[in-house]
Design a protein around this motif. Structure first.
Motif: not given
Length: 232
Positions: A1-5, A45-50, A59-60, A64-66
């Motif tokens: 669901m939520l990924r960081a690579v 947290a701030q990088t995951l949420t933009g 961040v996916l 979807d790549d967001v």
């Protein structure tokens, strides 16, 4: 669901804070990130949420790549953020806070949607017309989480949700987060409280100086998490 690579990020100074973070949390799962002050939890947290742009990595959300989307676009993609310090609108009423949050996500806050959040946090109904700044610390945290829920999220990132709460309120917070998980929402908790993480999360990542140094299975027990954090 939520990924960081391979996520690298930092603040305006240009000095990287995060160094190659990988994480993955599925629908209805909960991932904890524990670390001392300055470890990089808020930056993550701030990088995951933009709120912060990644220097490198991805961040996916639901495949979807967001990565290139700003925080508003990520909210509309159903990624919500409960920031450290709650960041509610103190001069607005409790219900107005919920309405503003829903509007920002492009969600119509109908009676059924409002009722669903109020049933989870009854205080938000009893004090719907009270000024949000008049709430206690625990009540403000319920409002902050309620603001995220009215956005109909697929995933929620929470930054230090137990900060300033009493032990009784932390127990209530754990129960609420477990209930949210059961609806299929993915959770990521940036925390310093190992006991909350044990109660809510399947897995806990130990963050130190912007790097994940250890991954702990939630079933290993709170003592293992506490030892990893406190060095006991």
């Amino acid at each position: 669901m939520l990924r960081a690579v391979n996520l690298h990020a930092g603040y305006r100074s240009g000095v990287p804070v995060l160094h190659g973070i990988d994480l993955d949390v599925g629908a209805g799962a909960a991932l904890g990130v524990i670390g001392r002050n300055g470890a990089g939890k808020t930056c993550l947290a701030q990088t995951l949420t933009g709120a912060l742009r990644a220097i490198d990595g991805s961040v996916l959300l639901g495949g979807d790549d967001v990565t290139a989307k700003d925080s508003r676009a990520r909210v509309r993609a159903r990624l919500s953020h409960v920031p450290e310090g709650r960041m509610i609108f103190a001069d607005l009423s409790v219900q107005e806070n919920l309405e503003v949050a829903a509007y920002g996500a492009g969600v119509k806050l109908g009676a059924a949607e409002l009722r669903a959040v109020q049933e989870r946090f009854p205080i938000l109904e009893r004090k719907a017309h009270d000024r949000a700044g008049s709430l206690s610390g625990g009540e403000q945290q319920w409002l902050a989480i309620g603001r995220a829920l009215v956005q109909q999220p697929r995933a929620i990132v929470l930054d230090e949700p137990s900060l300033g709460l009493s032990p009784v309120a932390i127990d209530g917070l754990a129960e609420a987060l477990v209930g949210i998980r059961q609806t299929g929402v993915a959770l990521i908790l940036m925390e310093q409280n190992p006991y909350l993480l044990k109660a809510v999360c399947d897995e806990v990542l130990l963050l130190d100086q912007g790097r994940v140094t250890r991954s702990l299975d939630g079933e290993a027990g709170e003592q293992l998490v506490a030892e990893a954090y406190f060095g006991g």
